[in-house]
Design a protein around this motif. Structure first.
Motif, PDB file in Angstrom:
ATOM      1  N   ILE A 330      -9.084  40.555 -83.859  1.00 11.69           N
ATOM      2  CA  ILE A 330      -8.675  39.228 -83.379  1.00 11.69           C
ATOM      3  C   ILE A 330      -8.639  39.186 -81.860  1.00 11.69           C
ATOM      4  N   VAL A 331      -8.062  40.225 -81.236  1.00 12.89           N
ATOM      5  CA  VAL A 331      -7.976  40.274 -79.773  1.00 12.89           C
ATOM      6  C   VAL A 331      -9.371  40.327 -79.155  1.00 12.89           C
ATOM      7  N   THR A 332     -10.254  41.124 -79.740  1.00 10.41           N
ATOM      8  CA  THR A 332     -11.623  41.226 -79.225  1.00 10.41           C
ATOM      9  C   THR A 332     -12.355  39.893 -79.344  1.00 10.41           C
ATOM     10  N   ALA A 333     -12.141  39.184 -80.451  1.00  6.44           N
ATOM     11  CA  ALA A 333     -12.753  37.862 -80.620  1.00  6.44           C
ATOM     12  C   ALA A 333     -12.285  36.911 -79.520  1.00  6.44           C
ATOM     13  N   GLY A 334     -11.012  37.014 -79.134  1.00 11.08           N
ATOM     14  CA  GLY A 334     -10.507  36.188 -78.042  1.00 11.08           C
ATOM     15  C   GLY A 334     -11.206  36.481 -76.732  1.00 11.08           C
ATOM     16  N   LEU A 335     -11.482  37.755 -76.464  1.00 15.80           N
ATOM     17  CA  LEU A 335     -12.191  38.113 -75.232  1.00 15.80           C
ATOM     18  C   LEU A 335     -13.625  37.590 -75.254  1.00 15.80           C
ATOM     19  N   ILE A 336     -14.257  37.637 -76.408  1.00 16.85           N
ATOM     20  CA  ILE A 336     -15.619  37.103 -76.515  1.00 16.85           C
ATOM     21  C   ILE A 336     -15.623  35.598 -76.262  1.00 16.85           C
ATOM     22  N   LEU A 337     -14.634  34.905 -76.782  1.00 18.42           N
ATOM     23  CA  LEU A 337     -14.519  33.464 -76.550  1.00 18.42           C
ATOM     24  C   LEU A 337     -14.333  33.181 -75.065  1.00 18.42           C
ATOM     25  N   LEU A 338     -13.507  33.976 -74.400  1.00 21.34           N
ATOM     26  CA  LEU A 338     -13.295  33.808 -72.962  1.00 21.34           C
ATOM     27  C   LEU A 338     -14.577  34.056 -72.194  1.00 21.34           C
ATOM     28  N   LEU A 339     -15.323  35.083 -72.568  1.00 21.57           N
ATOM     29  CA  LEU A 339     -16.581  35.396 -71.888  1.00 21.57           C
ATOM     30  C   LEU A 339     -17.588  34.263 -72.060  1.00 21.57           C
ATOM     31  N   SER A 340     -17.608  33.654 -73.245  1.00 16.57           N
ATOM     32  CA  SER A 340     -18.601  32.615 -73.529  1.00 16.57           C
ATOM     33  C   SER A 340     -18.372  31.344 -72.721  1.00 16.57           C
ATOM     34  N   THR A 341     -17.162  31.153 -72.193  1.00 13.23           N
ATOM     35  CA  THR A 341     -16.888  29.944 -71.407  1.00 13.23           C
ATOM     36  C   THR A 341     -17.556  29.975 -70.042  1.00 13.23           C
ATOM     37  N   GLY A 342     -17.913  31.149 -69.574  1.00 11.05           N
ATOM     38  CA  GLY A 342     -18.588  31.276 -68.280  1.00 11.05           C
ATOM     39  C   GLY A 342     -18.899  32.729 -67.997  1.00 11.05           C
ATOM     40  N   PRO A 343     -20.052  33.237 -68.468  1.00 13.49           N
ATOM     41  CA  PRO A 343     -20.356  34.672 -68.343  1.00 13.49           C
ATOM     42  C   PRO A 343     -20.297  35.200 -66.924  1.00 13.49           C
ATOM     43  N   ILE A 344     -20.871  34.472 -65.968  1.00 10.15           N
ATOM     44  CA  ILE A 344     -20.941  34.980 -64.602  1.00 10.15           C
ATOM     45  C   ILE A 344     -19.557  34.997 -63.954  1.00 10.15           C
ATOM     46  N   SER A 345     -18.806  33.895 -64.082  1.00 16.38           N
ATOM     47  CA  SER A 345     -17.464  33.863 -63.503  1.00 16.38           C
ATOM     48  C   SER A 345     -16.554  34.876 -64.202  1.00 16.38           C
ATOM     49  N   PHE A 346     -16.788  35.110 -65.487  1.00 11.98           N
ATOM     50  CA  PHE A 346     -15.999  36.099 -66.216  1.00 11.98           C
ATOM     51  C   PHE A 346     -16.218  37.489 -65.635  1.00 11.98           C
ATOM     52  N   VAL A 347     -17.471  37.853 -65.388  1.00  7.88           N
ATOM     53  CA  VAL A 347     -17.784  39.183 -64.860  1.00  7.88           C
ATOM     54  C   VAL A 347     -17.222  39.350 -63.460  1.00  7.88           C
ATOM     55  N   ASP A 348     -17.313  38.303 -62.619  1.00  5.36           N
ATOM     56  CA  ASP A 348     -16.886  38.412 -61.225  1.00  5.36           C
ATOM     57  C   ASP A 348     -15.370  38.410 -61.058  1.00  5.36           C
ATOM     58  N   GLN A 349     -14.640  37.665 -61.909  1.00 14.11           N
ATOM     59  CA  GLN A 349     -13.219  37.476 -61.660  1.00 14.11           C
ATOM     60  C   GLN A 349     -12.337  37.838 -62.857  1.00 14.11           C
ATOM     61  N   ALA A 350     -12.596  37.241 -63.993  1.00 11.54           N
ATOM     62  CA  ALA A 350     -11.672  37.370 -65.117  1.00 11.54           C
ATOM     63  C   ALA A 350     -11.767  38.713 -65.835  1.00 11.54           C
ATOM     64  N   TYR A 351     -12.921  39.355 -65.758  1.00  9.72           N
ATOM     65  CA  TYR A 351     -13.172  40.545 -66.569  1.00  9.72           C
ATOM     66  C   TYR A 351     -12.147  41.649 -66.339  1.00  9.72           C
ATOM     67  N   TYR A 352     -11.781  41.884 -65.090  1.00 11.15           N
ATOM     68  CA  TYR A 352     -10.976  43.066 -64.789  1.00 11.15           C
ATOM     69  C   TYR A 352      -9.539  42.915 -65.261  1.00 11.15           C
ATOM     70  N   LEU A 353      -8.980  41.718 -65.091  1.00 10.24           N
ATOM     71  CA  LEU A 353      -7.632  41.503 -65.599  1.00 10.24           C
ATOM     72  C   LEU A 353      -7.629  41.514 -67.124  1.00 10.24           C
TER      73      LEU A 353
END
Length: 572
Positions: A330-353
């Motif tokens: 379930i937690v991993t599915a949430g991270l995938i959903l977050l990544l799908s909202t903006g892959p590039i911004s996710f990698v640059d900012q949100a990914y590490y937190l």
């Protein structure tokens, strides 16, 4: 504890999903945004003039500018709001590009990064990120012309989008300050990642069999390396050719951390086909690297490949009713959903937190697992100590000593020299047992010496020859103490050997890549209770559990005219 960690991940996801993803330099709506530009290959200084007619130039979005292996001019028409909207406000042009360039405002050169040229020898590489002050005397109401002369001949590979930013904003804050502000959430992850790397490295060093802690430590380290490479841009100004190396480090670290994550989760929840899952993940990562344009997209899809594999592994574990597997999915599915909202911004900012929060979730699971393992280990050690004491008690129990002393007295009367040799053999067996007391592992050389001493004593007691053959066995390998001795004693107890016996220890091949030992004991026609799984086998299992955790097997049973005890343990 696992549920609380899951809530932590969900909260972090909610936090990072609200982070701004626009460029700080262009965030102030009082300044016009550059949407489209006009591009022409070649070189003519007249192209910087605001009076030059560029209507026949190629028009495109600014992020489509490509100066790779050529010299180009770029013109953008900027309409400034009438006073007093910008009255007294300093203006700056922000450029981030893998190129050397000169910047002109209304025909006047206001800055540069390196020296653009018509070929590699003429070009001098410039900095990746620059800020250029626009003097107020050059600003005018209505149409203004921003022009850039650009070239890029020093890249090791062709990039999908070499221009990262072309924007107008307020002058005053440096580019590095704005980048650090954008990445403050990522900086918050450093402590958790560093703590995880050090803590689980220490856990692995204290118990080299704890592969889960090793994987988590390496995983934290890889994410730290990726974060460090990401933050270099915020704290250091470097020439644009080095940016390729930085992007490659980020990408390789993402691949390594993704594979380590899959290996860890598969190790917890998948009992079969772990290698297949890893191979499929590698194939998906290779396809993402080869097919996706731009390093950010490549990295985002590498992370996505790993998360999909984690969901698959957790789903397998959930189906098998493994604890915490469903929560992990379930937690991993949430991270995938977050990544799908903006892959590039996710990698640059949100990914590490998000990665730090997810690792804290995994840390909680690993700590719980370690506590269970330690409890089981303590119980196994206590059980082993009781069985070891029981074994020693059985070796010195009254009927054993009585039989041995009776045999000694008979030999002393009939053959004193043989009686002395029996006393020496008996003393040697007791010395060997005492030397092994408290040890988890002993060499096969010491174990075989104990076994042969015992068989020598029994040869004197029964007045028949007992021997142990072990010609093809590596005596430098290790076993739990008194393991083979116990199995031999079982054979002697449950079989009435009328004319002596020869036992054989052989090293056998194991399909599970373990070391395998087979002890072959002759079977009498009427074995006395040989089929029972008694204290001797319980002692062997307890010793194996204490020494190797769950990574062992012990099987005993008849094979034709022999009883075969098979032990499989990890390779040294």
């Amino acid at each position: 504890m696992t549920f609380v960690a899951g809530l932590l991940v969900a909260g972090a996801a909610a936090l990072v999903s609200g982070l701004p993803i626009t460029d700080a330099a262009a965030a102030n709506t009082a300044y016009p945004k550059i949407e489209t530009v006009r591009v022409m290959e070649g070189d003519n200084l007249r192209w910087a003039s605001p009076k030059f007619d560029d209507h026949n130039w190629q028009e495109m979005r600014w992020h489509g500018i490509d100066p790779q292996q050529r010299l180009v001019w770029v013109r953008a028409h900027v309409t400034l709001p009438k006073a007093p909207a910008l009255e007294g406000a300093p203006l700056a042009v922000y450029v981030s590009a893998l190129a050397a360039y000169e910047v002109y405002w209304n025909g006047e050169r206001i800055g540069a990064s390196g020296t653009p040229g018509a070929n590699e020898s003429l070009e001098i590489p410039g900095k990746l990120d620059t800020t250029h002050y626009v003097p107020p005397r050059l600003m005018r109401d209505g149409d203004n012309v921003l022009a850039l002369k650009m070239s890029s001949f020093h890249l090791r590979r062709t990039l999908f989008s070499p221009v990262h930013l072309l924007a107008i904003g307020e002058y005053g804050r440096s580019w590095a300050e704005q980048m650090v502000t954008q990445r403050l959430p990522a900086l918050a992850a450093v402590g958790a990642l560093l703590l995880g790397a050090v803590y689980f490295a220490a856990m692995f060093l204290s118990d080299r069999r704890d592969h889960g802690s090793l994987l988590l430590s390496l995983l934290s380290l890889c994410v730290l390396i990726q974060l460090g490479a990401e933050l270099v841009r915020s704290v250091s100004s470097y020439d644009y050719p080095l940016h390729i190396l930085r992007l490659e480090i980020v990408h390789v670290a993402a691949i390594a951390s993704g594979l380590l994550l899959v290996a860890y989760v598969a190790g917890r929840y998948v009992t079969r086909h772990r290698c297949t899952l890893l191979v499929l993940t590698i194939i998906a990562m290779a396809a993402s690297t080869a097919l996706m344009p731009g390093f950010d997209n490549k990295t985002a899809f590498v992370i996505l490949s790993a998360l999909l594999a984690v969901i698959a592994a957790a789903a397998i574990g959930a189906r098998a009713r493994v604890a915490s597997a469903a929560v992990t999915a379930i937690v991993t599915a949430g991270l995938i959903l977050l990544l799908s909202t903006g892959p590039i911004s996710f990698v640059d900012q949100a990914y590490y937190l998000a990665a730090a929060a997810f690792l804290l979730f995994l840390f909680a699971q690993q700590v719980i697992s370690l506590r269970r393992t330690q409890s089981a280990q303590a119980a196994a050690e206590l059980r082993s100590a009781r069985l070891e004491l029981d074994l020693l008690k059985r070796q010195i129990q009254p009927h054993f000593l009585m039989n041995a002393l009776t045999a000694v007295s008979e030999w002393i009367e009939s053959d004193p020299k043989t009686g002395v040799r029996m006393i020496e053999a008996l003393a040697g067996e007791f010395r060997a047992l005492a030397a092994m007391s408290g040890k988890k592992l002993v060499t096969l050389a010491d174990e075989l010496e104990l076994c042969r001493r015992h068989l020598e004593v029994m040869s004197y007691r029964k007045d028949h020859k007992f021997a142990l053959n072990s010609d093809d066995v590596d005596i430098t390998q290790h076993l739990p103490p008194a393991t083979l001795h116990t199995l031999l004693e079982n054979a002697l107890t449950h079989n009435a050997y009328a004319g002596g016996a020869v036992f054989t220890l052989e090293a056998a091949k194991s399909a599970s890549r373990r070391r395998s030992y087979r002890l072959r004991s002759p079977l009498e026609s009427r074995p006395r209770g040989r089929g029972r799984d008694g204290r001797g086998h319980a002692y062997v299992r307890a010793r194996l559990q204490e020494a190797f955790g769950d990574d062992w097997s012990f099987v005993a049973g008849p094979e034709g005219t022999e009883w075969v005890d098979t032990i499989e343990i990890p390779k040294a």
